[in-house]
Design a protein around this motif. Structure first.
Motif, PDB file in Angstrom:
ATOM      1  N   MET A   1     -14.488 -40.906  37.785  1.00 11.75           N
ATOM      2  CA  MET A   1     -13.535 -40.845  36.694  1.00 11.75           C
ATOM      3  C   MET A   1     -12.713 -42.123  36.699  1.00 11.75           C
ATOM      4  O   MET A   1     -12.214 -42.538  37.712  1.00 11.75           O
ATOM      5  CB  MET A   1     -12.651 -39.623  36.884  1.00 11.75           C
ATOM      6  N   THR A   2     -12.573 -42.735  35.539  1.00 17.32           N
ATOM      7  CA  THR A   2     -11.821 -43.980  35.441  1.00 17.32           C
ATOM      8  C   THR A   2     -10.336 -43.698  35.230  1.00 17.32           C
ATOM      9  O   THR A   2      -9.945 -42.576  34.915  1.00 17.32           O
ATOM     10  CB  THR A   2     -12.326 -44.828  34.254  1.00 17.32           C
ATOM     11  N   ALA A   3      -9.552 -44.717  35.380  1.00 16.16           N
ATOM     12  CA  ALA A   3      -8.108 -44.567  35.178  1.00 16.16           C
ATOM     13  C   ALA A   3      -7.797 -44.099  33.762  1.00 16.16           C
ATOM     14  O   ALA A   3      -6.813 -43.417  33.542  1.00 16.16           O
ATOM     15  CB  ALA A   3      -7.404 -45.897  35.444  1.00 16.16           C
ATOM     16  N   GLN A   4      -8.649 -44.453  32.812  1.00 14.70           N
ATOM     17  CA  GLN A   4      -8.335 -44.102  31.435  1.00 14.70           C
ATOM     18  C   GLN A   4      -8.579 -42.642  31.106  1.00 14.70           C
ATOM     19  O   GLN A   4      -8.158 -42.166  30.067  1.00 14.70           O
ATOM     20  CB  GLN A   4      -9.076 -44.971  30.441  1.00 14.70           C
ATOM     21  N   THR A   5      -9.253 -41.878  31.944  1.00 14.75           N
ATOM     22  CA  THR A   5      -9.567 -40.495  31.605  1.00 14.75           C
ATOM     23  C   THR A   5      -8.581 -39.504  32.205  1.00 14.75           C
ATOM     24  O   THR A   5      -8.790 -38.318  32.141  1.00 14.75           O
ATOM     25  CB  THR A   5     -10.984 -40.127  32.085  1.00 14.75           C
ATOM     26  N   ARG A   6      -7.488 -39.970  32.755  1.00 15.67           N
ATOM     27  CA  ARG A   6      -6.624 -39.103  33.537  1.00 15.67           C
ATOM     28  C   ARG A   6      -5.474 -38.458  32.774  1.00 15.67           C
ATOM     29  O   ARG A   6      -4.736 -37.689  33.367  1.00 15.67           O
ATOM     30  CB  ARG A   6      -6.086 -39.874  34.725  1.00 15.67           C
ATOM     31  N   LEU A   7      -5.283 -38.738  31.513  1.00 12.09           N
ATOM     32  CA  LEU A   7      -4.103 -38.208  30.827  1.00 12.09           C
ATOM     33  C   LEU A   7      -4.069 -36.683  30.873  1.00 12.09           C
ATOM     34  O   LEU A   7      -3.106 -36.103  31.361  1.00 12.09           O
ATOM     35  CB  LEU A   7      -4.022 -38.691  29.387  1.00 12.09           C
ATOM     36  N   LEU A   8      -5.086 -36.007  30.388  1.00 14.12           N
ATOM     37  CA  LEU A   8      -5.067 -34.546  30.415  1.00 14.12           C
ATOM     38  C   LEU A   8      -5.165 -34.012  31.838  1.00 14.12           C
ATOM     39  O   LEU A   8      -4.573 -32.988  32.160  1.00 14.12           O
ATOM     40  CB  LEU A   8      -6.186 -33.969  29.550  1.00 14.12           C
ATOM     41  N   ASN A   9      -5.890 -34.705  32.692  1.00 15.77           N
ATOM     42  CA  ASN A   9      -6.046 -34.237  34.072  1.00 15.77           C
ATOM     43  C   ASN A   9      -4.750 -34.311  34.868  1.00 15.77           C
ATOM     44  O   ASN A   9      -4.584 -33.576  35.823  1.00 15.77           O
ATOM     45  CB  ASN A   9      -7.130 -35.044  34.791  1.00 15.77           C
TER      46      ASN A   9
ATOM     47  N   ALA B   1      -0.051 -25.400  32.584  1.00 17.50           N
ATOM     48  CA  ALA B   1       1.020 -24.975  31.676  1.00 17.50           C
ATOM     49  C   ALA B   1       1.358 -26.085  30.679  1.00 17.50           C
ATOM     50  O   ALA B   1       1.548 -25.811  29.483  1.00 17.50           O
ATOM     51  CB  ALA B   1       2.259 -24.580  32.477  1.00 17.50           C
ATOM     52  N   ASP B   2       1.416 -27.330  31.151  1.00 15.87           N
ATOM     53  CA  ASP B   2       1.725 -28.445  30.250  1.00 15.87           C
ATOM     54  C   ASP B   2       0.593 -28.673  29.253  1.00 15.87           C
ATOM     55  O   ASP B   2       0.834 -28.934  28.072  1.00 15.87           O
ATOM     56  CB  ASP B   2       2.017 -29.718  31.031  1.00 15.87           C
ATOM     57  N   ARG B   3      -0.653 -28.581  29.720  1.00 19.26           N
ATOM     58  CA  ARG B   3      -1.783 -28.691  28.786  1.00 19.26           C
ATOM     59  C   ARG B   3      -1.726 -27.585  27.737  1.00 19.26           C
ATOM     60  O   ARG B   3      -2.007 -27.829  26.565  1.00 19.26           O
ATOM     61  CB  ARG B   3      -3.114 -28.628  29.540  1.00 19.26           C
ATOM     62  N   ASP B   4      -1.341 -26.387  28.166  1.00 22.14           N
ATOM     63  CA  ASP B   4      -1.227 -25.265  27.223  1.00 22.14           C
ATOM     64  C   ASP B   4      -0.147 -25.515  26.177  1.00 22.14           C
ATOM     65  O   ASP B   4      -0.243 -25.024  25.055  1.00 22.14           O
ATOM     66  CB  ASP B   4      -0.933 -23.964  27.971  1.00 22.14           C
ATOM     67  N   ARG B   5       0.889 -26.299  26.524  1.00 24.32           N
ATOM     68  CA  ARG B   5       1.921 -26.641  25.547  1.00 24.32           C
ATOM     69  C   ARG B   5       1.475 -27.773  24.618  1.00 24.32           C
ATOM     70  O   ARG B   5       1.852 -27.828  23.458  1.00 24.32           O
ATOM     71  CB  ARG B   5       3.211 -27.051  26.266  1.00 24.32           C
ATOM     72  N   LEU B   6       0.678 -28.693  25.165  1.00 25.93           N
ATOM     73  CA  LEU B   6       0.252 -29.856  24.383  1.00 25.93           C
ATOM     74  C   LEU B   6      -0.902 -29.536  23.425  1.00 25.93           C
ATOM     75  O   LEU B   6      -0.887 -29.975  22.271  1.00 25.93           O
ATOM     76  CB  LEU B   6      -0.165 -30.981  25.338  1.00 25.93           C
ATOM     77  N   MET B   7      -1.877 -28.799  23.887  1.00 26.72           N
ATOM     78  CA  MET B   7      -3.110 -28.625  23.095  1.00 26.72           C
ATOM     79  C   MET B   7      -2.919 -27.933  21.742  1.00 26.72           C
ATOM     80  O   MET B   7      -3.671 -28.232  20.812  1.00 26.72           O
ATOM     81  CB  MET B   7      -4.174 -27.907  23.927  1.00 26.72           C
ATOM     82  N   PRO B   8      -1.936 -27.053  21.542  1.00 27.86           N
ATOM     83  CA  PRO B   8      -1.741 -26.509  20.184  1.00 27.86           C
ATOM     84  C   PRO B   8      -1.382 -27.571  19.142  1.00 27.86           C
ATOM     85  O   PRO B   8      -1.507 -27.327  17.940  1.00 27.86           O
ATOM     86  CB  PRO B   8      -0.598 -25.496  20.365  1.00 27.86           C
ATOM     87  N   LEU B   9      -0.950 -28.748  19.601  1.00 28.43           N
ATOM     88  CA  LEU B   9      -0.639 -29.833  18.671  1.00 28.43           C
ATOM     89  C   LEU B   9      -1.886 -30.606  18.242  1.00 28.43           C
ATOM     90  O   LEU B   9      -1.810 -31.480  17.373  1.00 28.43           O
ATOM     91  CB  LEU B   9       0.360 -30.803  19.310  1.00 28.43           C
TER      92      LEU B   9
END
Length: 149
Positions: free
Chosen positions: A1-9, A14-22
């Motif tokens: 995995m590269t440095a660029q693929t880490r945002l969602l990871n 809980a934070d992903r659950d708040r972000l993904m509805p957007l």
């Protein structure tokens, strides 16, 4: 995995659950110009499938490819920083499916949820560092190869 693929990871579940509805699902046909350097940056994408090429304009006619992006990669950081203008251009190298996020809505969520905001900021900063290094390397290579840019 590269440095660029880490945002969602880097986000907690809980934070992903708040972000993904957007997010909304979008697609781009091959060779679609997704955004141009200098245009208004009001959104970003997480690539699900396909490839996107980031580029920088080096003259009126010449565009230099900087970095290929693929599944899991963040496309766009300029939505996070004023003056909200794209620093690079981007084009779909193949058919692309992605999650698209409204930049203002994500900034608002990050202000309301500081822990999420810090995680997003760190993730975007990590991507920026990688992309700026890639741009520097490509520009130096072009200069060495062509004697000028």
């Amino acid at each position: 995995m590269t440095a660029q693929t880490r945002l969602l990871n880097r986000l907690s579940h809980a934070d992903r659950d708040r972000l993904m509805p957007l997010a909304k699902e979008v697609s781009f046909a091959q060779d679609t110009r997704i955004f141009e350097e200098g245009d208004r940056a009001d959104r970003f994408w997480i690539i699900r499938t396909g490839m996107v090429t980031l580029d920088v304009r080096v003259s009126d006619r010449a565009v230099l490819p900087i970095d290929p992006l693929g599944p899991g990669d963040l496309l766009g950081w300029s939505w996070l920083f004023e003056p909200y203008e794209w620093d690079f251009g981007a084009e779909a190298f193949s058919p692309v499916r992605a999650y698209e996020f409204d930049g203002a809505a994500v900034r608002t969520l990050c202000e309301q949820e500081p822990r999420l905001g810090v995680a997003v900021l760190h993730g975007v900063a990590e991507v920026m560092a990688h992309r700026l290094e890639a741009a520097r390397v490509k520009l130096l290579e072009a200069h060495r190869t062509h004697g000028r840019i």
